[in-house]
Design an enzyme around this catalytic site. Structure first.
Site, PDB file in Angstrom:
ATOM      1  N   HIS A   1     122.624  84.452  50.152  1.00 36.50           N
ATOM      2  CA  HIS A   1     121.809  83.399  49.524  1.00 36.50           C
ATOM      3  C   HIS A   1     121.990  83.466  48.014  1.00 36.50           C
ATOM      4  CE1 HIS A   1     118.246  81.181  48.228  1.00 36.50           C
ATOM      5  NE2 HIS A   1     118.159  80.716  49.462  1.00 36.50           N
TER       6      HIS A   1
ATOM      7  N   CYS B   1     122.563  76.973  49.254  1.00 38.43           N
ATOM      8  CA  CYS B   1     121.194  76.510  49.008  1.00 38.43           C
ATOM      9  C   CYS B   1     121.219  75.544  47.832  1.00 38.43           C
ATOM     10  CB  CYS B   1     120.279  77.705  48.722  1.00 38.43           C
ATOM     11  SG  CYS B   1     118.597  77.196  48.322  1.00 38.43           S
TER      12      CYS B   1
ATOM     13  N   HIS C   1     120.779  75.410  53.198  1.00 36.65           N
ATOM     14  CA  HIS C   1     119.396  75.154  52.788  1.00 36.65           C
ATOM     15  C   HIS C   1     119.465  73.890  51.942  1.00 36.65           C
ATOM     16  CE1 HIS C   1     117.715  79.574  52.800  1.00 36.65           C
ATOM     17  NE2 HIS C   1     118.090  79.168  54.002  1.00 36.65           N
TER      18      HIS C   1
ATOM     19  N   ASP D   1     115.078  73.188  53.055  1.00 32.69           N
ATOM     20  CA  ASP D   1     114.542  74.391  52.417  1.00 32.69           C
ATOM     21  C   ASP D   1     113.244  74.025  51.714  1.00 32.69           C
ATOM     22  OD1 ASP D   1     114.507  77.013  51.614  1.00 32.69           O
ATOM     23  OD2 ASP D   1     115.550  76.573  49.747  1.00 32.69           O
ATOM     24  N   HIS D   2     112.180  74.616  52.136  1.00 33.97           N
ATOM     25  CA  HIS D   2     110.851  74.341  51.564  1.00 33.97           C
ATOM     26  C   HIS D   2     110.452  72.883  51.831  1.00 33.97           C
ATOM     27  CE1 HIS D   2     111.769  77.682  48.380  1.00 33.97           C
ATOM     28  NE2 HIS D   2     111.713  78.133  49.613  1.00 33.97           N
TER      29      HIS D   2
ATOM     30  N   TYR E   1     106.403  76.616  52.718  1.00 36.69           N
ATOM     31  CA  TYR E   1     106.700  76.396  54.134  1.00 36.69           C
ATOM     32  C   TYR E   1     105.622  75.656  54.921  1.00 36.69           C
ATOM     33  CZ  TYR E   1     110.738  79.284  53.253  1.00 36.69           C
ATOM     34  OH  TYR E   1     111.933  79.763  52.764  1.00 36.69           O
TER      35      TYR E   1
HETATM   36  C1  DNO Z   1     112.684  81.490  49.896  1.00 32.82           C
HETATM   37  C2  DNO Z   1     113.966  81.796  50.536  1.00 32.82           C
HETATM   38  C3  DNO Z   1     114.534  83.134  50.143  1.00 32.82           C
HETATM   39  C4  DNO Z   1     115.642  83.546  51.087  1.00 32.82           C
HETATM   40  C5  DNO Z   1     116.254  84.877  50.798  1.00 32.82           C
HETATM   41  C6  DNO Z   1     117.415  85.132  51.695  1.00 32.82           C
HETATM   42  O1  DNO Z   1     111.987  80.629  50.331  1.00 32.82           O
HETATM   43  O2  DNO Z   1     114.874  80.795  50.359  1.00 32.82           O
HETATM   44  O3  DNO Z   1     113.521  84.091  50.169  1.00 32.82           O
HETATM   45  O4  DNO Z   1     115.112  83.624  52.365  1.00 32.82           O
HETATM   46  O5  DNO Z   1     116.650  84.978  49.489  1.00 32.82           O
HETATM   47  O6  DNO Z   1     117.663  86.492  51.765  1.00 32.82           O
END
Ligand code: DNO
Length: 400
Positions: free
Chosen positions: A242, A280, A307, A360-361, A377
């Site tokens: 990530h 991401c 993401h 993502d989020h 989340y």
């Molecule tokens: C936050 C996430 C990160 C991700 C880590 C992967 O919401 O995108 O915490 O899970 O960095 O190891």
């Protein structure tokens, strides 16, 4: 040939259940064995318990996020070998259970950073926000990190002091707590919920990196990769690192996956395609010189997990998480190159032409205000993001 739609689920403690997720349009789950302490082996038995729970609910476990890489591995302490041995065993156990995509990060101490977890946007929803000034205030005046001033300009220090002087005790406490505990504990970060002495503990963790600069961190990362990737090759597992979030230095710590140069380094440090990336868009997009579609195209063959979200950068360098299809980011262009990559994979005989993707989020919207969720989340905000991204994908697919 399409993206596998997934949502992150935090296990039985998550107020958002698998039954809820089943109705969102996601078919896959992204999760981890959150109850196993970092550094220990994930046994087949424990993996299977979660897997069968997911499958009983009509979903499939697509990605592990995260199999944590311990601080001991990142710092190369005397425990590194033991933790890497355990990591390899967990990879083998996951593969034995058919789970073959692992998301992780190599950021020291702090996983991701936001200063405001309840930033009110115009329509009444809430988003997450990173303020440079608030972060500077936290670093110098709340955390009181030794020599923190050296990381900032005189002007930044003055502005931070001004802000600090206007803050109530409660606001100071909340800022520190959010950065160190609230955003970290639920993703198995370095500090656990309930740690009362978190400022000191955090300062101690940071000080252990005093002698570790970017080159040293790269050396430790390369060591880790060259130990675990051969195991991944043997067992057909893909690792997906990530990016740093945000993708610029914080707290005097070295950064490892922030820019194209870092991606290039990664692909040379261990050329195997099992050494891959979690692309991401939200993290990478917090930096203007990261051109998302170009970056994706260049490293597309290594992308094992997506993401997707948009980040809006303000004139003063602050940023916040905006709506998934917000036009401040060229999500349409990005989706186009993603679909081209899926097609390319199919044509060249690669079997992984359904890259897992999660929105993502998400913003906190509507009934999200009534239900507990981890920061970033909430269910409905993510559902909206997923639906928009799925529609975008479907709309573009036939034209590419
Ligand atoms: C936050 C996430 C990160 C991700 C880590 C992967 O919401 O995108 O915490 O899970 O960095 O190891």
């Amino acid at each position: 040939m399409n993206l596998t739609k997934t949502l992150r689920w935090f296990g039985d403690n998550d107020a958002i259940t698998l039954t809820d997720i089943r109705q969102t349009g996601a078919t896959g789950i992204v999760t981890a064995l959150h109850h196993i302490p970092n550094g220990e082996v994930w046994s087949v038995e424990e993996i299977l318990k979660i897997k069968s729970n997911i499958e009983t609910n009509g979903l499939s476990w697509e990605v592990v996020e995260s199999l944590p890489v311990t601080e001991e591995i990142k710092k190369a302490s005397h425990l590194r070998e033991a933790h890497i041995t355990n990591y390899k065993q967990s990879i083998k156990n996951l593969a034995a259970c058919g789970i073959k995509t692992i998301c992780y990060n190599f950021m020291p101490v702090l996983d991701w950073a936001r200063t405001n977890l309840q930033y009110a946007i115009e329509n009444g929803a809430e988003a997450m926000y990173f303020s440079t000034n608030q972060f500077t205030t936290f670093d110098i005046f709340i955390l009181k990190r030794p020599n923190a001033e050296l990381s900032y300009t005189v002007k930044q220090i003055e502005k931070a002091k001004e802000l600090f002087d206007t803050m109530t005790e409660e606001e100071k406490e909340r800022l520190g707590y959010n950065i160190i505990v609230k955003t970290q504990s639920f993703i198995d970060g370095a500090i656990k919920e309930g740690e009362r002495n978190y400022l000191n503990v955090f300062n101690n963790l940071l000080s252990e990196y005093d002698d570790i600069d970017k080159n040293k961190l790269r050396e430790n990362f390369s060591y880790f990769l060259n130990e675990v990737i051969p195991v991944c090759e043997e067992y057909g597992v893909n690792m997906a690192v990530h990016p740093d979030d945000p993708p610029f230095p914080l707290l005097g710590l070295p950064r490892i996956m922030s820019s194209e140069e870092d991606f290039e380094w990664l692909s040379k440090a261990c050329p195997s395609l099992n050494n891959g990336i979690t692309f991401c868009s939200g993290s990478l997009g917090a930096r203007k010189d990261n051109k998302l579609s170009e970056l994706f195209k260049k490293y597309a063959e290594r992308v094992h997990f997506l993401h997707l979200r948009s980040t809006k950068i303000l004139d003063n360098g602050d940023f916040f998480e905006t709506e998934h299809l917000d036009e401040s980011v060229d999500m349409v262009g990005l989706m186009k190159v993603i679909i081209e990559e899926l097609k390319r994979r199919k044509k060249t005989g690669r079997l992984d032409f359904n890259i897992p993707m999660r929105p993502d989020h998400g913003h906190k919207i509507l009934d999200d205000f009534k239900r507990k969720a981890n920061p970033g989340y909430p269910l409905l905000g993510r559902l909206k993001g997923l639906a928009e991204l799925a529609g975008l994908e479907r709309g573009i697919r036939d034209f590419v």
